[in-house]
Write a protein that holds these residues in place. Structure first.
Motif, PDB file in Angstrom:
ATOM      1  N   PRO A 113      39.998  30.710  24.979  1.00 12.32           N
ATOM      2  CA  PRO A 113      39.411  30.526  23.656  1.00 12.32           C
ATOM      3  C   PRO A 113      38.591  29.242  23.607  1.00 12.32           C
ATOM      4  O   PRO A 113      38.671  28.401  24.518  1.00 12.32           O
ATOM      5  CB  PRO A 113      40.648  30.411  22.757  1.00 12.32           C
ATOM      6  N   ASP A 114      37.796  29.087  22.563  1.00 15.30           N
ATOM      7  CA  ASP A 114      37.122  27.803  22.353  1.00 15.30           C
ATOM      8  C   ASP A 114      37.765  27.017  21.217  1.00 15.30           C
ATOM      9  O   ASP A 114      37.412  25.872  20.974  1.00 15.30           O
ATOM     10  CB  ASP A 114      35.627  28.005  22.087  1.00 15.30           C
ATOM     11  N   GLY A 146      40.168  21.946  27.301  1.00 18.39           N
ATOM     12  CA  GLY A 146      38.867  21.610  26.745  1.00 18.39           C
ATOM     13  C   GLY A 146      38.503  22.423  25.513  1.00 18.39           C
ATOM     14  O   GLY A 146      37.323  22.748  25.301  1.00 18.39           O
ATOM     15  N   CYS A 147      39.507  22.747  24.677  1.00 15.43           N
ATOM     16  CA  CYS A 147      39.285  23.528  23.446  1.00 15.43           C
ATOM     17  C   CYS A 147      39.364  22.623  22.225  1.00 15.43           C
ATOM     18  O   CYS A 147      40.023  21.580  22.249  1.00 15.43           O
ATOM     19  CB  CYS A 147      40.339  24.622  23.307  1.00 15.43           C
ATOM     20  N   ASP A 148      38.714  23.041  21.156  1.00 11.46           N
ATOM     21  CA  ASP A 148      38.887  22.359  19.874  1.00 11.46           C
ATOM     22  C   ASP A 148      40.286  22.633  19.331  1.00 11.46           C
ATOM     23  O   ASP A 148      40.813  23.747  19.496  1.00 11.46           O
ATOM     24  CB  ASP A 148      37.854  22.849  18.854  1.00 11.46           C
ATOM     25  N   HIS A 149      40.865  21.629  18.668  1.00 10.45           N
ATOM     26  CA  HIS A 149      42.146  21.836  17.991  1.00 10.45           C
ATOM     27  C   HIS A 149      42.176  21.009  16.716  1.00 10.45           C
ATOM     28  O   HIS A 149      42.719  19.894  16.689  1.00 10.45           O
ATOM     29  CB  HIS A 149      43.335  21.458  18.883  1.00 10.45           C
ATOM     30  N   HIS A 189      36.332  32.296  19.369  1.00  7.06           N
ATOM     31  CA  HIS A 189      37.437  32.921  20.099  1.00  7.06           C
ATOM     32  C   HIS A 189      38.638  31.982  19.968  1.00  7.06           C
ATOM     33  O   HIS A 189      38.567  30.823  20.399  1.00  7.06           O
ATOM     34  CB  HIS A 189      37.053  33.145  21.558  1.00  7.06           C
ATOM     35  N   ILE A 190      39.717  32.491  19.389  1.00  5.91           N
ATOM     36  CA  ILE A 190      40.788  31.615  18.899  1.00  5.91           C
ATOM     37  C   ILE A 190      42.121  31.985  19.520  1.00  5.91           C
ATOM     38  O   ILE A 190      42.453  33.167  19.678  1.00  5.91           O
ATOM     39  CB  ILE A 190      40.885  31.709  17.361  1.00  5.91           C
ATOM     40  N   ALA A 191      42.908  30.952  19.850  1.00 12.31           N
ATOM     41  CA  ALA A 191      44.294  31.141  20.271  1.00 12.31           C
ATOM     42  C   ALA A 191      45.203  30.552  19.195  1.00 12.31           C
ATOM     43  O   ALA A 191      44.989  29.420  18.740  1.00 12.31           O
ATOM     44  CB  ALA A 191      44.564  30.464  21.608  1.00 12.31           C
ATOM     45  N   ALA A 217      37.539  36.971  18.232  1.00 20.55           N
ATOM     46  CA  ALA A 217      38.702  37.485  18.947  1.00 20.55           C
ATOM     47  C   ALA A 217      39.859  36.517  18.769  1.00 20.55           C
ATOM     48  O   ALA A 217      39.652  35.322  18.557  1.00 20.55           O
ATOM     49  CB  ALA A 217      38.397  37.682  20.431  1.00 20.55           C
ATOM     50  N   THR A 218      41.072  37.052  18.863  1.00 21.38           N
ATOM     51  CA  THR A 218      42.267  36.237  18.666  1.00 21.38           C
ATOM     52  C   THR A 218      43.308  36.585  19.717  1.00 21.38           C
ATOM     53  O   THR A 218      43.515  37.759  20.038  1.00 21.38           O
ATOM     54  CB  THR A 218      42.873  36.477  17.264  1.00 21.38           C
TER      55      THR A 218
END
Length: 227
Positions: A113-114, A146-149, A189-191, A217-218
């Motif tokens: 995900p991003d 390296g994802c946004d949180h 795209h999310i986790a 997407a999730t």
């Protein structure tokens, strides 16, 4: 500052890399592979094929990665983490999740995900506990991958009874419109990160909320998937 343990949380053997929190032997036990449905995370006859449940009625997310079942020794670590002040376990437990995520990328081409969001607690419950365990897991995962949180991407609008006391139908009713989105997700795209997934009602409600706001997407990442 939290002191970093010099012995494995499980077997108490000295650690070569103290920051890992778990020795290599215990780590191999905890991430022992098991056939799971790549969508709901429940045991399946083969992997990575979808189970019959997800073929007949797909959940509102596309992928799930779970470290293991909610049983010892993993459940012991989760309990220490949440209820016995073991916040130093956040990084070792997040590392177990990372190893499973990377394995899923290798074995079933799991897309990264991003954006990572953590399941929020009601404000009073978080105040009593002193932390949100899902956010403590999500923060290092976002840094490593390296994802946004954004920590406040989701807000819980109301307190509710503890979910593990409720059956699946009451869980779903209890969570209806329980969350509010505070961050733009269109096209992302999310986790969703949580510690324990039982019926999937909580992450399902969040996944539907993200979809209504245009998420592309999730997927769901967790430590334990209960049977």
């Amino acid at each position: 500052m939290l002191s970093i343990p010099t012995r494995c949380w499980l077997c108490q053997m000295p650690l070569t890399l103290a920051s890992h929190g778990l020795c290599s032997c215990c780590t191999r036990v905890l991430i022992r592979p098991r056939h799971r449905c790549p969508c709901c995370g429940l045991p399946a006859r083969t992997s990575p094929s979808l189970c019959g449940r997800c073929v007949a009625k797909p959940p509102p997310w596309q992928h799930m990665v779970a470290v293991g079942d909610y049983q010892r020794p993993l459940s012991t670590l989760v309990h220490q983490f949440k209820f016995s002040g073991g916040v130093a376990l956040a990084s070792p437990l997040a590392r177990l999740m990372l190893l499973n995520i990377l394995a899923a990328r290798r074995d079933r081409a799991l897309p990264l995900p991003d954006l990572i969001v953590s399941v929020p607690l009601a404000l009073r419950r978080q105040w009593r506990r002193g932390f949100n365990q899902s956010a403590l897991l999500a923060e290092p995962l976002a840094r490593w991958l390296g994802c946004d949180h954004p920590p406040a991407a989701l807000r819980r609008l109301r307190a509710a009874p503890l979910q593990h006391h409720l059956n699946a139908r009451r869980r779903a009713a209890n969570l209806k419109n329980a969350f509010q989105l505070e961050f733009p997700v269109a096209g992302r795209h999310i986790a969703i990160v949580d510690d324990v997934i039982t019926t999937g009602s909580t992450v399902g409600e969040i996944a539907r909320l993200l979809a209504r706001h245009g998420a592309a997407a999730t997927q769901v990442w967790c430590l334990c998937r209960t049977l």
